[in-house]
Scaffold this motif. Structure first.
Motif, mmCIF file in Angstrom:
data_model
loop_
_atom_site.group_PDB
_atom_site.id
_atom_site.type_symbol
_atom_site.label_atom_id
_atom_site.label_comp_id
_atom_site.label_asym_id
_atom_site.label_seq_id
_atom_site.Cartn_x
_atom_site.Cartn_y
_atom_site.Cartn_z
ATOM 1 N N GLU A 430 42.659 41.260 32.251
ATOM 2 C CA GLU A 430 41.691 42.066 31.506
ATOM 3 C C GLU A 430 40.425 42.280 32.340
ATOM 4 O OE1 GLU A 430 40.937 40.109 27.849
ATOM 5 O OE2 GLU A 430 42.995 40.316 27.095
ATOM 6 N N GLY A 431 40.048 41.244 33.095
ATOM 7 C CA GLY A 431 38.886 41.392 33.971
ATOM 8 C C GLY A 431 39.226 42.134 35.242
ATOM 9 N N GLY A 432 40.451 41.958 35.721
ATOM 10 C CA GLY A 432 40.853 42.659 36.939
ATOM 11 C C GLY A 432 40.542 41.866 38.187
ATOM 12 N N SER A 433 40.791 42.495 39.310
ATOM 13 C CA SER A 433 40.714 41.817 40.597
ATOM 14 C C SER A 433 39.342 41.254 40.908
ATOM 15 C CB SER A 433 41.142 42.785 41.703
ATOM 16 O OG SER A 433 40.950 42.222 42.968
ATOM 17 N N GLU A 434 38.310 42.079 40.827
ATOM 18 C CA GLU A 434 36.978 41.628 41.235
ATOM 19 C C GLU A 434 36.125 41.109 40.079
ATOM 20 O OE1 GLU A 434 38.281 44.561 42.950
ATOM 21 O OE2 GLU A 434 38.790 42.904 44.274
ATOM 22 N N LEU A 435 36.486 41.458 38.846
ATOM 23 C CA LEU A 435 35.606 41.134 37.714
ATOM 24 C C LEU A 435 36.078 39.933 36.899
ATOM 25 C CD1 LEU A 435 34.729 44.717 36.437
ATOM 26 C CD2 LEU A 435 33.493 43.270 38.046
ATOM 27 N N GLY A 436 37.167 39.316 37.311
ATOM 28 C CA GLY A 436 37.675 38.186 36.546
ATOM 29 C C GLY A 436 36.899 36.905 36.757
ATOM 30 N N GLY A 437 36.164 36.812 37.855
ATOM 31 C CA GLY A 437 35.453 35.572 38.141
ATOM 32 C C GLY A 437 36.385 34.509 38.684
ATOM 33 N N TRP A 438 35.881 33.263 38.705
ATOM 34 C CA TRP A 438 36.618 32.169 39.334
ATOM 35 C C TRP A 438 37.536 31.437 38.365
ATOM 36 C CZ3 TRP A 438 37.590 31.181 44.173
ATOM 37 C CH2 TRP A 438 38.035 29.908 44.580
ATOM 38 N N SER A 439 37.291 31.542 37.056
ATOM 39 C CA SER A 439 38.034 30.689 36.123
ATOM 40 C C SER A 439 38.667 31.425 34.952
ATOM 41 C CB SER A 439 37.113 29.588 35.580
ATOM 42 O OG SER A 439 36.007 30.158 34.907
ATOM 43 N N LEU A 440 38.361 32.687 34.712
ATOM 44 C CA LEU A 440 38.925 33.398 33.571
ATOM 45 C C LEU A 440 40.448 33.452 33.672
ATOM 46 C CD1 LEU A 440 38.356 35.110 31.012
ATOM 47 C CD2 LEU A 440 38.488 37.131 32.484
ATOM 48 N N GLY A 441 41.141 32.857 32.716
ATOM 49 C CA GLY A 441 42.594 32.850 32.715
ATOM 50 C C GLY A 441 43.209 31.682 33.447
ATOM 51 N N ARG A 442 42.391 30.761 33.934
ATOM 52 C CA ARG A 442 42.924 29.617 34.677
ATOM 53 C C ARG A 442 43.791 28.734 33.787
ATOM 54 N NH1 ARG A 442 41.572 26.172 39.061
ATOM 55 N NH2 ARG A 442 41.962 23.971 38.655
ATOM 56 N N TRP A 443 43.345 28.490 32.557
ATOM 57 C CA TRP A 443 44.024 27.554 31.675
ATOM 58 C C TRP A 443 45.004 28.267 30.752
ATOM 59 C CZ3 TRP A 443 38.678 27.596 32.490
ATOM 60 C CH2 TRP A 443 38.204 26.551 33.302
ATOM 61 N N THR A 444 45.827 27.490 30.069
ATOM 62 C CA THR A 444 46.736 28.054 29.079
ATOM 63 C C THR A 444 45.930 28.561 27.886
ATOM 64 O OG1 THR A 444 47.027 25.934 27.956
ATOM 65 C CG2 THR A 444 48.541 26.450 29.774
ATOM 66 N N HIS A 445 46.618 29.181 26.951
ATOM 67 C CA HIS A 445 45.922 29.723 25.791
ATOM 68 C C HIS A 445 45.248 28.629 24.978
ATOM 69 C CE1 HIS A 445 45.467 31.625 21.791
ATOM 70 N NE2 HIS A 445 45.233 32.712 22.495
ATOM 71 N N ASP A 446 45.827 27.424 25.006
ATOM 72 C CA ASP A 446 45.203 26.322 24.272
ATOM 73 C C ASP A 446 44.325 25.450 25.168
ATOM 74 O OD1 ASP A 446 47.566 25.684 25.525
ATOM 75 O OD2 ASP A 446 48.176 24.174 24.081
ATOM 76 N N GLY A 447 43.917 25.982 26.334
ATOM 77 C CA GLY A 447 42.899 25.335 27.154
ATOM 78 C C GLY A 447 43.369 24.193 28.019
#
Length: 754
Positions: A430-447
């Motif tokens: 959703e953030g994409g290549s440059e806008l996702g940052g360092w951690s967005l989406g790193r963990w599972t849906h339940d963290g």
């Protein structure tokens, strides 16, 4: 309204006409056949050779002149004949850069992007194309070298211009060498961070972040953008008649995109902070978006531009597209591929894997099992795409009868799981290549962080060793999972449980889990043995084998062992040739590597395939070239060491037999058919096979330097007690237990004495 620069002196206009004619003549030369033919063959890094200082191709900009009115636009070079056709940008990526959601980076960023697009469509001229906006210059990927970054002032060396790269990470102990941003030495309006593109570039946008720091809060809240051809005369991006002020960050991690109202063609670009967080100082990380223009006069740029001749699907694939690609590969190579799933994610997405083998769907006796896993961290996308490319490559090369690939496929059962955390990937995309940052989406849906979510078997083993219970009472391998971990209420991700069941079902011999954010291969142990330490070299009994496995990948990667390359963030792994013991890097309890080694026969390593976790789509061909040979070579290592069968006197395979190597305090076990594989470096080994109810057998096995495991079979005879039990069970009787009988006699004698 009269355009600025219309009243330029006559000599300047004449000089401009000459420059336009010269560039046009040089641009025509780009259409010559074979002009870019050498690009396909070179494997040298982008910055491997020194580059001469470039001279501007056009006269310096007079004050107030608009760059896009002055710069010639040479024709685009024709791509090589064999180059892959450019793929369409997926529709899902469009909102990430054109209309970012307010929830991601705030309304501020979204309104800035919209206003920029509106300005781009007015009478100022060139509209901003989406492809132009998305292309990063390469600060994050290190394509832009340290020597191309300059700043007005710096607070100290560790906060210099070379640290002003998007998503660069500071060390835990921030110091004079590796901090997490460029920070100005003074806090005033005259500070700037500058990029020298070293060639004419059409700049289209800027992405900024604050400082990566555990202790401090520093970010820039607004800034101006300036461009130049000679680094002396600068033109500020305008908003009508005044200088345009771009809104920056409201916190330090979430990237914020600003699109220039009109693309600006120049060699240099500067960001000039205008305001910053009240309690902080001028600190920022950034990426520049734009498109380098062809420079027919610069041989070095042409020579070092990486291309590939592999006709693969170089794009980012969402979940649906990933499934479709797997289906296409399966239809192309139905005889050697099989699609299956190992379970579901927290959100119910199936965890798809592809098996590649000459007999897919069944374990063949004597054929080792190998796996690649990617996407445990959903935002580390490069590994996911590399495995999808590898699927296509193996299928195509097998059909083309590439001898190396045919041998690998026919002698190995390969399993590829491209996305272990599809829920996290969907969030990161959703953030994409440059806008996702360092951690967005790193963990599972339940963290949950899947990479560290496995049971801690290290502590169980080490405590048993301290009590001197290994291997008599506690095995040094196949350590059982604790009961608490199997409980339904345990904090264990659905994806973790799926992987454990997968690894218990299939007798994997070797595996690699692809991660991102660094360039290094990490091998176990990942957890330190000493209490209260965060870093300590903690080798396994198979340390010599793990070192070789790690080096086999790193040494064949284009950049990992290149001593000239810049470190990604803070760690320099060159002292061990691009490899590192996980615990000496940073301790992790419950890692996949340690679990695989202690609970199964599998030797697992973590392969960090790139500094940029989520590279731009245009970088995928180069990243494929960086990793292709390494991916193949690492798979081939599954055939190193010894292999064989453990049978009884009737020729039947004995499952669960223990294979011990003298001097190595770690055993492996046979699979259900009695076959086994034991990874070993070249040398002579004393090997013992033993099983319950059988007499142990020992022999000497030689491992050579040539690829291919040495055959080392064992035939075990049943013990006398086992034979007695077998005979008596046949007649419905139970054999006497001598120890139990002796105990009864002792008890009887004591009673008689009493």
């Amino acid at each position: 309204m009269t355009r600025r620069g219309a009243a330029a002196p006559a000599p300047a206009l004449a000089l401009l006409a000459v420059a336009l004619a010269w560039v046009g003549a040089q641009g025509a030369a780009l259409e010559e056949p074979g002009y870019y033919a050498q690009d396909v063959l070179t494997r040298d890094p982008y910055y491997a050779r020194p580059e001469p200082e470039l001279q501007p191709s056009s006269p310096p900009l007079p004050a107030g002149a608009r760059e896009e009115e002055r710069e010639p636009h040479p024709p685009e070079p024709r791509p090589p004949k064999k180059a892959t056709k450019p793929k369409k940008t997926p529709k899902r990526e469009k909102p990430a850069l054109e209309t970012p959601s307010p929830g991601k980076n705030g309304n501020k960023k979204g309104s800035r992007t919209r206003s920029s697009e509106k300005a781009a469509s007015d009478d100022h001229g060139v509209p901003v194309g989406r492809d132009d906006v998305r292309e990063p210059l390469g600060l994050e990927t290190l394509k832009i070298t340290d020597f191309q970054l300059h700043a007005s002032t710096v607070k100290r060396y560790g906060l210099g211009a070379h640290r002003g790269r998007l998503n660069i990470q500071a060390g835990i102990n921030e110091n004079d060498f590796y901090d997490g941003a460029w920070c100005a030495g003074r806090s005033d309006l005259h500070q700037w961070l500058e990029v020298d593109a070293r060639r004419l570039t059409k700049f289209t946008g800027v992405i900024t972040q604050g400082r990566s720091s555990l202790w401090l809060s520093d970010w820039v809240t607004s800034y101006k953008v300036m461009v130049s051809n000679d680094s002396h005369t600068w033109v500020t991006v305008k908003n009508g008649s005044g200088d345009m002020i771009f809104e920056g960050n409201s916190e330090k991690e979430i990237p914020v995109l600003n699109v220039l109202p009109v693309p600006m063609v120049a060699r240099y670009i500067r960001v000039n902070p205008q305001s910053w967080f009240d309690n902080g100082s001028i600190c920022m990380r950034m990426e520049i978006l734009g498109c380098p223009l062809p420079d027919p006069n610069n041989y070095y740029h042409r020579r070092n531009e990486m291309t590939t001749t592999d006709d693969l699907d170089f794009k980012h694939h969402n979940y649906k597209e990933m499934r479709q690609l797997m289906k296409v590969v399966n239809e192309m190579c139905p005889n050697i591929t099989r699609i299956y799933n190992i379970g579901k994610s927290h959100q119910g997405l199936k965890l798809y894997a592809v098996e590649i083998s000459d007999n897919p769907g069944e374990h063949e006796v004597g054929e080792p099992e190998f796996h690649y896993i990617a996407g445990a961290h959903g935002n580390e996308v490069l590994g996911r795409e590399l495995l999808l490319l590898l699927l296509q490559f193996l299928c195509q090369e097998y059909l083309a009868r590439n001898e190396r690939v045919v041998h690998l496929v026919e002698e190995t059962r390969i399993h590829i799981l491209p996305s272990l955390n599809p829920d996290g990937y969907e969030k990161a995309s959703e953030g994409g290549s440059e806008l996702g940052g360092w951690s967005l989406g790193r963990w599972t849906h339940d963290g949950i962080d899947i990479s560290n979510n496995f049971p801690d078997l290290n502590t169980l083993l080490w405590e048993a060793e301290d009590r001197q219970e290994v291997p008599k009472k506690v095995p040094n391998h196949h350590i059982p999972i604790p009961d608490w971990f199997l409980h339904e209420n345990a904090t264990v991700a659905a994806e973790t449980r799926a992987v454990i069941a997968w690894m218990e079902k299939i007798p994997f011999v070797l595996g690699g889990n692809l991660q991102g954010g660094e360039l290094v291969v990490a091998y176990p142990y990942d957890m330190v043995r000493s209490l209260w330490k965060t870093q300590e070299h903690t080798p396994t009994p198979d340390d010599h084998v793990f070192r070789w496995l790690a080096y086999s990948y790193a040494s064949t990667h284009r950049l990992m062992t290149d001593a000239r390359r810049r470190v990604c963030h803070t760690e320099d792994f060159q002292k061990e040739e691009g490899t590192v013991n996980g615990a000496s890097w940073h301790t992790v309890a419950g890692s996949l590597n340690d679990f695989s080694y202690l609970h199964t026969n599998c030797f697992e390593l973590s392969i960090y395939v790139g500094c940029d976790k989520y590279p731009h789509e245009s970088q995928l061909p180069e990243e494929w070239e960086n990793n292709r040979e390494s991916l193949i070579v690492f798979m081939e290592q599954v055939h190193r060491g010894i292999k064989g069968m453990v049978r009884d006197s009737h020729g039947k395979g004995i499952p669960n037999a223990v294979i011990s190597v003298e001097g190595v305090n770690h055993d492996v076990r046979t699979a259900s058919d009695g076959d086994y594989w034991r990874l070993l470096n070249p040398g002579e080994y004393v090997v013992t096979a033993k099983a319950e109810g059988f007499t142990a057998s020992t022999k000497s096995c030689m491992v050579g330097y040539a690829m291919g495991a040495t055959r080392c079979d064992f035939t075990l005879s049943k013990t006398n007690l086992a034979r007695i039990r077998e005979i008596m069970e046949r007649f419905g009787k139970q054999p006497l237990s001598l120890p139990a009988r002796r105990l009864k006699l002792r008890v009887r004698k004591r009673r008689q004495r009493g």
